[in-house]
Design a protein around this motif. Structure first.
Motif, PDB file in Angstrom:
ATOM      1  N   THR A  59       0.830  -1.204   0.000  1.00  0.00           N
ATOM      2  CA  THR A  59       0.000   0.000   0.000  1.00  0.00           C
ATOM      3  C   THR A  59       0.863   1.252   0.000  1.00  0.00           C
ATOM      4  N   SER A  60       1.985   1.216   0.715  1.00  0.00           N
ATOM      5  CA  SER A  60       2.875   2.383   0.737  1.00  0.00           C
ATOM      6  C   SER A  60       3.456   2.658  -0.645  1.00  0.00           C
ATOM      7  N   LEU A  61       3.606   1.630  -1.442  1.00  0.00           N
ATOM      8  CA  LEU A  61       4.092   1.826  -2.806  1.00  0.00           C
ATOM      9  C   LEU A  61       2.967   2.281  -3.729  1.00  0.00           C
ATOM     10  N   LEU A  62       1.786   1.755  -3.497  1.00  0.00           N
ATOM     11  CA  LEU A  62       0.621   2.182  -4.273  1.00  0.00           C
ATOM     12  C   LEU A  62       0.386   3.686  -4.104  1.00  0.00           C
ATOM     13  N   ASN A  63       0.769   4.226  -2.958  1.00  0.00           N
ATOM     14  CA  ASN A  63       0.529   5.637  -2.650  1.00  0.00           C
ATOM     15  C   ASN A  63       1.657   6.564  -3.089  1.00  0.00           C
ATOM     16  N   GLN A  64       2.612   6.065  -3.830  1.00  0.00           N
ATOM     17  CA  GLN A  64       3.710   6.921  -4.296  1.00  0.00           C
ATOM     18  C   GLN A  64       3.194   8.005  -5.241  1.00  0.00           C
ATOM     19  N   TYR A 124       5.172   9.577  -7.356  1.00  0.00           N
ATOM     20  CA  TYR A 124       5.903   9.463  -8.623  1.00  0.00           C
ATOM     21  C   TYR A 124       5.130   8.527  -9.550  1.00  0.00           C
ATOM     22  N   PRO A 125       4.840   8.956 -10.773  1.00  0.00           N
ATOM     23  CA  PRO A 125       3.904   8.190 -11.595  1.00  0.00           C
ATOM     24  C   PRO A 125       4.490   7.014 -12.366  1.00  0.00           C
ATOM     25  N   SER A 126       5.793   7.030 -12.641  1.00  0.00           N
ATOM     26  CA  SER A 126       6.358   6.047 -13.565  1.00  0.00           C
ATOM     27  C   SER A 126       7.155   4.987 -12.804  1.00  0.00           C
ATOM     28  N   TRP A 127       6.485   3.905 -12.446  1.00  0.00           N
ATOM     29  CA  TRP A 127       7.178   2.825 -11.745  1.00  0.00           C
ATOM     30  C   TRP A 127       6.598   1.476 -12.136  1.00  0.00           C
ATOM     31  N   GLU A 128       7.405   0.462 -11.954  1.00  0.00           N
ATOM     32  CA  GLU A 128       6.975  -0.922 -12.085  1.00  0.00           C
ATOM     33  C   GLU A 128       7.370  -1.653 -10.801  1.00  0.00           C
ATOM     34  N   LEU A 129       6.634  -2.690 -10.490  1.00  0.00           N
ATOM     35  CA  LEU A 129       6.892  -3.456  -9.280  1.00  0.00           C
ATOM     36  C   LEU A 129       7.313  -4.866  -9.659  1.00  0.00           C
ATOM     37  N   LEU A 142      -3.006  -7.999  -5.479  1.00  0.00           N
ATOM     38  CA  LEU A 142      -3.008  -7.534  -6.871  1.00  0.00           C
ATOM     39  C   LEU A 142      -4.413  -7.607  -7.470  1.00  0.00           C
ATOM     40  N   ASN A 143      -5.129  -8.658  -7.179  1.00  0.00           N
ATOM     41  CA  ASN A 143      -6.497  -8.786  -7.697  1.00  0.00           C
ATOM     42  C   ASN A 143      -7.396  -7.681  -7.167  1.00  0.00           C
ATOM     43  N   ASN A 144      -7.166  -7.286  -5.924  1.00  0.00           N
ATOM     44  CA  ASN A 144      -7.980  -6.229  -5.323  1.00  0.00           C
ATOM     45  C   ASN A 144      -7.575  -4.836  -5.786  1.00  0.00           C
ATOM     46  N   ASN A 145      -6.413  -4.734  -6.410  1.00  0.00           N
ATOM     47  CA  ASN A 145      -5.924  -3.445  -6.899  1.00  0.00           C
ATOM     48  C   ASN A 145      -5.749  -3.468  -8.415  1.00  0.00           C
ATOM     49  N   GLU A 146      -6.680  -4.130  -9.077  1.00  0.00           N
ATOM     50  CA  GLU A 146      -6.630  -4.281 -10.534  1.00  0.00           C
ATOM     51  C   GLU A 146      -6.530  -2.956 -11.287  1.00  0.00           C
ATOM     52  N   PRO A 147      -7.092  -1.841 -10.775  1.00  0.00           N
ATOM     53  CA  PRO A 147      -6.924  -0.569 -11.500  1.00  0.00           C
ATOM     54  C   PRO A 147      -5.475  -0.213 -11.782  1.00  0.00           C
ATOM     55  N   LEU A 153      -3.261  -2.103 -12.954  1.00  0.00           N
ATOM     56  CA  LEU A 153      -2.917  -2.674 -14.251  1.00  0.00           C
ATOM     57  C   LEU A 153      -3.517  -1.846 -15.373  1.00  0.00           C
ATOM     58  N   ARG A 154      -4.715  -1.325 -15.151  1.00  0.00           N
ATOM     59  CA  ARG A 154      -5.347  -0.502 -16.181  1.00  0.00           C
ATOM     60  C   ARG A 154      -4.630   0.840 -16.344  1.00  0.00           C
ATOM     61  N   GLU A 155      -3.941   1.278 -15.285  1.00  0.00           N
ATOM     62  CA  GLU A 155      -3.183   2.526 -15.369  1.00  0.00           C
ATOM     63  C   GLU A 155      -1.834   2.330 -16.044  1.00  0.00           C
ATOM     64  N   GLY A 156      -1.548   1.114 -16.431  1.00  0.00           N
ATOM     65  CA  GLY A 156      -0.310   0.857 -17.155  1.00  0.00           C
ATOM     66  C   GLY A 156       0.877   0.537 -16.279  1.00  0.00           C
ATOM     67  N   LYS A 157       0.639   0.322 -14.973  1.00  0.00           N
ATOM     68  CA  LYS A 157       1.738  -0.065 -14.106  1.00  0.00           C
ATOM     69  C   LYS A 157       2.148  -1.497 -14.423  1.00  0.00           C
ATOM     70  N   GLY A 158       3.443  -1.733 -14.496  1.00  0.00           N
ATOM     71  CA  GLY A 158       3.926  -3.093 -14.676  1.00  0.00           C
ATOM     72  C   GLY A 158       4.039  -3.769 -13.317  1.00  0.00           C
ATOM     73  N   ILE A 159       3.318  -4.845 -13.117  1.00  0.00           N
ATOM     74  CA  ILE A 159       3.375  -5.603 -11.877  1.00  0.00           C
ATOM     75  C   ILE A 159       3.828  -7.009 -12.233  1.00  0.00           C
ATOM     76  N   TYR A 160       4.998  -7.385 -11.750  1.00  0.00           N
ATOM     77  CA  TYR A 160       5.559  -8.680 -12.120  1.00  0.00           C
ATOM     78  C   TYR A 160       5.879  -9.469 -10.854  1.00  0.00           C
ATOM     79  N   THR A 161       5.441 -10.715 -10.812  1.00  0.00           N
ATOM     80  CA  THR A 161       5.739 -11.581  -9.682  1.00  0.00           C
ATOM     81  C   THR A 161       6.446 -12.832 -10.190  1.00  0.00           C
TER      82      THR A 161
END
Length: 242
Positions: free
Chosen positions: A28-33, A35-40, A59-64, A66-74
């Motif tokens: 959540t602390s990263l979700l609240n950054q 700075y707009p351009s990041w990937e996790l 991640l499923n609960n924060n699906e938006p 992905l729609r904002e174009g954030k790269g989330i990789y596990t």
């Protein structure tokens, strides 16, 4: 074909090994950054406590995101490799101009990435940048204590030359080009992989690392943290007042 890093992108690398109770706060602390351009990039080092499943639910609960174009990789490693192996795997996946480290049980200030990127853009001679931070006991996030072991400017290189340590590894952001040049963490010094990596980044005779004086990171103390296996319970390790 040569590897091309994405200008302005921050690749946040998190390693997870049995950190289930802390993951929601950290992510959540990263979700609240701001700075707009990041990937996790999250590397699960064969956790056995349900940490990986917790991350996937988050991640499923924060699906938006992905729609904002954030790269989330596990990536779930098939067996436990240890910290050095897990974080280096994450760095290999990072495509950002900058790579930020985040420990899975800690929190980042909303302005952390923005302040570090701004400083690195304004100071091209700096390869790696830490920040000031505060420590809190698990369950008491509003009772934070200052630390007093960090150094700044020219003092940093002198400390590492003498075998000392004065940058909090979890606060570090460095240029992706540094990883491309020297590689990541090794297993040579078990329990001090963070120290060895920062010492490896430092160029003798040059001021290419620094710390921001602003508190942009919050370090959680708890009974299951990895550092206790090597350094015990001493408050001296973080230099804060008891």
């Amino acid at each position: 074909m040569s590897f091309q890093r994405v200008p302005g992108l921050v690749s946040i690398v998190i390693t997870v090994y049995n950190k289930l109770p802390y993951l929601t706060d950290c992510l959540t602390s990263l979700l609240n950054q701001t700075y707009p351009s990041w990937e996790l990039i999250l590397i699960d080092d064969a956790s056995t406590d349900g940490s990986y499943e917790k991350v996937m639910n988050w991640l499923n609960n924060n699906e938006p995101l992905l729609r904002e174009g954030k790269g989330i990789y596990t990536l779930r490693l098939p067996r436990n490799t240890g910290y050095a192996g897990a974080i280096t795997a994450g760095m290999y996946l990072a495509k950002g101009e900058f790579i930020a480290i985040q420990d899975a049980d800690d929190l980042s200030h909303p302005e952390r990435l923005a302040r570090q990127v701004l400083y690195l853009n304004n100071n091209p001679q700096i390869d790696l940048l830490g920040t000031n931070y505060e420590v809190f006991e698990d369950g008491k996030p509003d009772s934070r204590k200052a630390v007093h072991w960090l150094k700044y400017g020219d003092q940093i290189g002198k400390v590492y030359t003498k075998g000392g340590h004065c940058i909090c590894h979890g606060t570090a952001m460095f240029r992706g080009a540094v990883f491309d040049r020297i590689g990541g963490h090794t297993r040579r010094i078990e329990g001090a992989e963070d120290y060895e990596f920062i010492a490896k980044v430092i160029k003798p005779g040059a001021r290419n690392v620094d710390n921001l004086r602003e508190v942009l990171y919050y370090y959680r103390k708890h009974q299951n943290q990895r550092s206790r296996n090597y350094f015990g319970n001493s408050n001296r390790d973080h230099g804060y007042d008891t």
